[in-house]
Design a protein around this motif. Structure first.
Motif, PDB file in Angstrom:
ATOM      1  N   ILE A 146       0.844  -1.183   0.000  1.00  0.00           N
ATOM      2  CA  ILE A 146       0.000   0.000   0.000  1.00  0.00           C
ATOM      3  C   ILE A 146       0.882   1.237   0.000  1.00  0.00           C
ATOM      4  CG2 ILE A 146      -2.035  -1.011   1.098  1.00  0.00           C
ATOM      5  CD1 ILE A 146      -1.058   0.145   3.763  1.00  0.00           C
ATOM      6  N   ASN A 147       0.341   2.296  -0.533  1.00  0.00           N
ATOM      7  CA  ASN A 147       1.032   3.584  -0.562  1.00  0.00           C
ATOM      8  C   ASN A 147       0.111   4.650   0.012  1.00  0.00           C
ATOM      9  OD1 ASN A 147       3.398   2.664  -1.970  1.00  0.00           O
ATOM     10  ND2 ASN A 147       2.100   2.513  -3.780  1.00  0.00           N
ATOM     11  N   ALA A 148       0.694   5.583   0.732  1.00  0.00           N
ATOM     12  CA  ALA A 148      -0.099   6.676   1.302  1.00  0.00           C
ATOM     13  C   ALA A 148      -0.621   7.548   0.162  1.00  0.00           C
ATOM     14  CB  ALA A 148       0.736   7.503   2.266  1.00  0.00           C
ATOM     15  N   GLU A 167       5.421  -1.680   8.734  1.00  0.00           N
ATOM     16  CA  GLU A 167       5.143  -3.036   8.279  1.00  0.00           C
ATOM     17  C   GLU A 167       3.763  -3.535   8.712  1.00  0.00           C
ATOM     18  OE1 GLU A 167       7.108  -7.494   8.200  1.00  0.00           O
ATOM     19  OE2 GLU A 167       8.120  -5.904   9.306  1.00  0.00           O
ATOM     20  N   TYR A 168       3.390  -3.344   9.974  1.00  0.00           N
ATOM     21  CA  TYR A 168       2.108  -3.834  10.492  1.00  0.00           C
ATOM     22  C   TYR A 168       1.131  -2.660  10.605  1.00  0.00           C
ATOM     23  CZ  TYR A 168       4.435  -8.184  11.505  1.00  0.00           C
ATOM     24  OH  TYR A 168       5.124  -9.367  11.386  1.00  0.00           O
ATOM     25  N   ASN A 169       0.013  -2.760   9.902  1.00  0.00           N
ATOM     26  CA  ASN A 169      -0.976  -1.694   9.863  1.00  0.00           C
ATOM     27  C   ASN A 169      -2.322  -2.225  10.336  1.00  0.00           C
ATOM     28  OD1 ASN A 169       0.578   0.463   8.218  1.00  0.00           O
ATOM     29  ND2 ASN A 169       0.894  -1.440   7.103  1.00  0.00           N
ATOM     30  N   VAL A 170      -2.983  -1.452  11.190  1.00  0.00           N
ATOM     31  CA  VAL A 170      -4.318  -1.813  11.669  1.00  0.00           C
ATOM     32  C   VAL A 170      -5.317  -1.124  10.746  1.00  0.00           C
ATOM     33  CG1 VAL A 170      -5.944  -1.735  13.583  1.00  0.00           C
ATOM     34  CG2 VAL A 170      -3.495  -2.004  14.040  1.00  0.00           C
ATOM     35  N   ILE A 171      -6.059  -1.935   9.985  1.00  0.00           N
ATOM     36  CA  ILE A 171      -7.015  -1.419   9.007  1.00  0.00           C
ATOM     37  C   ILE A 171      -8.423  -1.455   9.606  1.00  0.00           C
ATOM     38  CG2 ILE A 171      -7.971  -1.705   6.682  1.00  0.00           C
ATOM     39  CD1 ILE A 171      -4.979  -1.088   6.667  1.00  0.00           C
ATOM     40  N   VAL A 172      -9.105  -0.323   9.548  1.00  0.00           N
ATOM     41  CA  VAL A 172     -10.468  -0.254  10.081  1.00  0.00           C
ATOM     42  C   VAL A 172     -11.509  -0.095   8.979  1.00  0.00           C
ATOM     43  CG1 VAL A 172      -9.792   0.602  12.343  1.00  0.00           C
ATOM     44  CG2 VAL A 172     -10.251   2.218  10.505  1.00  0.00           C
ATOM     45  N   GLY A 173     -11.070   0.125   7.750  1.00  0.00           N
ATOM     46  CA  GLY A 173     -12.026   0.258   6.663  1.00  0.00           C
ATOM     47  C   GLY A 173     -11.361   0.151   5.309  1.00  0.00           C
ATOM     48  N   SER A 174     -12.064  -0.460   4.356  1.00  0.00           N
ATOM     49  CA  SER A 174     -11.631  -0.568   2.965  1.00  0.00           C
ATOM     50  C   SER A 174     -12.762  -0.060   2.087  1.00  0.00           C
ATOM     51  CB  SER A 174     -11.317  -2.019   2.605  1.00  0.00           C
ATOM     52  OG  SER A 174     -10.228  -2.479   3.348  1.00  0.00           O
ATOM     53  N   PHE A 175     -12.432   0.859   1.209  1.00  0.00           N
ATOM     54  CA  PHE A 175     -13.458   1.503   0.410  1.00  0.00           C
ATOM     55  C   PHE A 175     -13.040   1.596  -1.051  1.00  0.00           C
ATOM     56  CE2 PHE A 175     -13.601   3.190   4.697  1.00  0.00           C
ATOM     57  CZ  PHE A 175     -14.942   3.129   5.014  1.00  0.00           C
ATOM     58  N   ALA A 202      -4.138   8.379  11.851  1.00  0.00           N
ATOM     59  CA  ALA A 202      -4.738   7.673  10.716  1.00  0.00           C
ATOM     60  C   ALA A 202      -4.130   8.134   9.395  1.00  0.00           C
ATOM     61  CB  ALA A 202      -6.238   7.894  10.695  1.00  0.00           C
ATOM     62  N   VAL A 203      -3.991   7.165   8.482  1.00  0.00           N
ATOM     63  CA  VAL A 203      -3.421   7.432   7.160  1.00  0.00           C
ATOM     64  C   VAL A 203      -4.359   6.832   6.125  1.00  0.00           C
ATOM     65  CG1 VAL A 203      -1.447   7.018   5.640  1.00  0.00           C
ATOM     66  CG2 VAL A 203      -1.079   7.317   8.089  1.00  0.00           C
ATOM     67  N   LEU A 204      -4.559   7.555   5.066  1.00  0.00           N
ATOM     68  CA  LEU A 204      -5.338   7.046   3.943  1.00  0.00           C
ATOM     69  C   LEU A 204      -4.359   6.449   2.941  1.00  0.00           C
ATOM     70  CD1 LEU A 204      -8.094   6.732   2.613  1.00  0.00           C
ATOM     71  CD2 LEU A 204      -7.769   8.979   1.595  1.00  0.00           C
ATOM     72  N   ALA A 205      -4.527   5.160   2.650  1.00  0.00           N
ATOM     73  CA  ALA A 205      -3.616   4.455   1.750  1.00  0.00           C
ATOM     74  C   ALA A 205      -4.408   3.812   0.620  1.00  0.00           C
ATOM     75  CB  ALA A 205      -2.831   3.396   2.517  1.00  0.00           C
ATOM     76  N   GLN A 206      -3.678   3.444  -0.437  1.00  0.00           N
ATOM     77  CA  GLN A 206      -4.320   2.796  -1.578  1.00  0.00           C
ATOM     78  C   GLN A 206      -3.439   1.643  -2.041  1.00  0.00           C
ATOM     79  OE1 GLN A 206      -4.895   5.315  -5.010  1.00  0.00           O
ATOM     80  NE2 GLN A 206      -6.662   4.140  -5.677  1.00  0.00           N
ATOM     81  N   ASN A 207      -4.109   0.526  -2.416  1.00  0.00           N
ATOM     82  CA  ASN A 207      -3.359  -0.621  -2.917  1.00  0.00           C
ATOM     83  C   ASN A 207      -3.351  -0.610  -4.446  1.00  0.00           C
ATOM     84  OD1 ASN A 207      -5.867  -1.597  -3.706  1.00  0.00           O
ATOM     85  ND2 ASN A 207      -5.863  -3.335  -2.316  1.00  0.00           N
ATOM     86  N   ALA A 208      -2.714  -1.610  -5.035  1.00  0.00           N
ATOM     87  CA  ALA A 208      -2.575  -1.674  -6.491  1.00  0.00           C
ATOM     88  C   ALA A 208      -3.914  -1.879  -7.201  1.00  0.00           C
ATOM     89  CB  ALA A 208      -1.612  -2.793  -6.869  1.00  0.00           C
ATOM     90  N   GLU A 209      -4.886  -2.494  -6.534  1.00  0.00           N
ATOM     91  CA  GLU A 209      -6.194  -2.733  -7.149  1.00  0.00           C
ATOM     92  C   GLU A 209      -7.105  -1.517  -7.075  1.00  0.00           C
ATOM     93  OE1 GLU A 209      -5.146  -5.161  -4.687  1.00  0.00           O
ATOM     94  OE2 GLU A 209      -4.152  -6.206  -6.319  1.00  0.00           O
ATOM     95  N   GLY A 210      -6.668  -0.460  -6.394  1.00  0.00           N
ATOM     96  CA  GLY A 210      -7.462   0.760  -6.305  1.00  0.00           C
ATOM     97  C   GLY A 210      -8.306   0.889  -5.055  1.00  0.00           C
TER      98      GLY A 210
END
Length: 159
Positions: free
Chosen positions: A73-75, A85-93, A113-121
């Motif tokens: 993931i990238n910010a 390395e270890y991130n606590v995710i509370v939501g995927s949108f 909190a940080v807003l990140a995005q993965n390769a799938e969008g």
């Protein structure tokens, strides 16, 4: 006479159609009412925190069945140094606006909190990020104690 009936019927039809249209003020009033309701909901959270803190054995047993996923993931704001390395995710949108809203709420409550995005969008809302797993587990449990609605918070291992 027939023309007068047609004109009268047309005017009645136009008047009826115009009166059925919703006004912008009605939408605005409903939106503001929903916002007030949303703001009032987090108030009971401190009560739940006290209850969970008094029984720490419950929170430690729940961490054994935590969902975990590895991905890169990238910010969104470009500050990748905040993601460890270890991130606590509370939501995927899928929609950025929804993710930003949750991220801002957590920031206002004092979380980094940080807003990140993965390769799938997908947009991931990272409540907190750590270099080691024990610290991430502890932070996840504290987060769940404060926010009972985040019982499905999970770990993302940033590769």
């Amino acid at each position: 006479m027939k023309k007068n009936w047609i004109w009268a019927l047309a005017l009645l039809l136009i008047g009826g159609m115009a009166s059925c249209k919703s006004s912008q003020s009605a939408y605005k009033a409903a939106y503001e009412k929903a916002q007030e309701k949303k703001i009032e909901e987090p108030a009971p959270a401190p009560v739940a925190e006290q209850q969970v803190v008094t029984t720490p054995s419950t929170t430690t047993t729940s961490s054994t069945s935590v969902r975990e996923r590895s991905e890169r993931i990238n910010a969104v704001d470009g500050n990748d140094a905040l993601l460890k390395e270890y991130n606590v995710i509370v939501g995927s949108f899928r929609q950025r606006l929804n993710a930003q809203s949750l991220c801002e709420r957590l920031r206002n409550d004092g979380y980094p909190a940080v807003l990140a995005q993965n390769a799938e969008g997908w947009y991931r809302v990272v409540a907190c990020s750590f270099d080691n797993r024990p610290a991430a587990v502890q932070a996840r449990e504290a987060l769940q104690a404060r926010y009972p609605q985040f019982t499905d918070a999970w770990f993302l291992i940033n590769k």
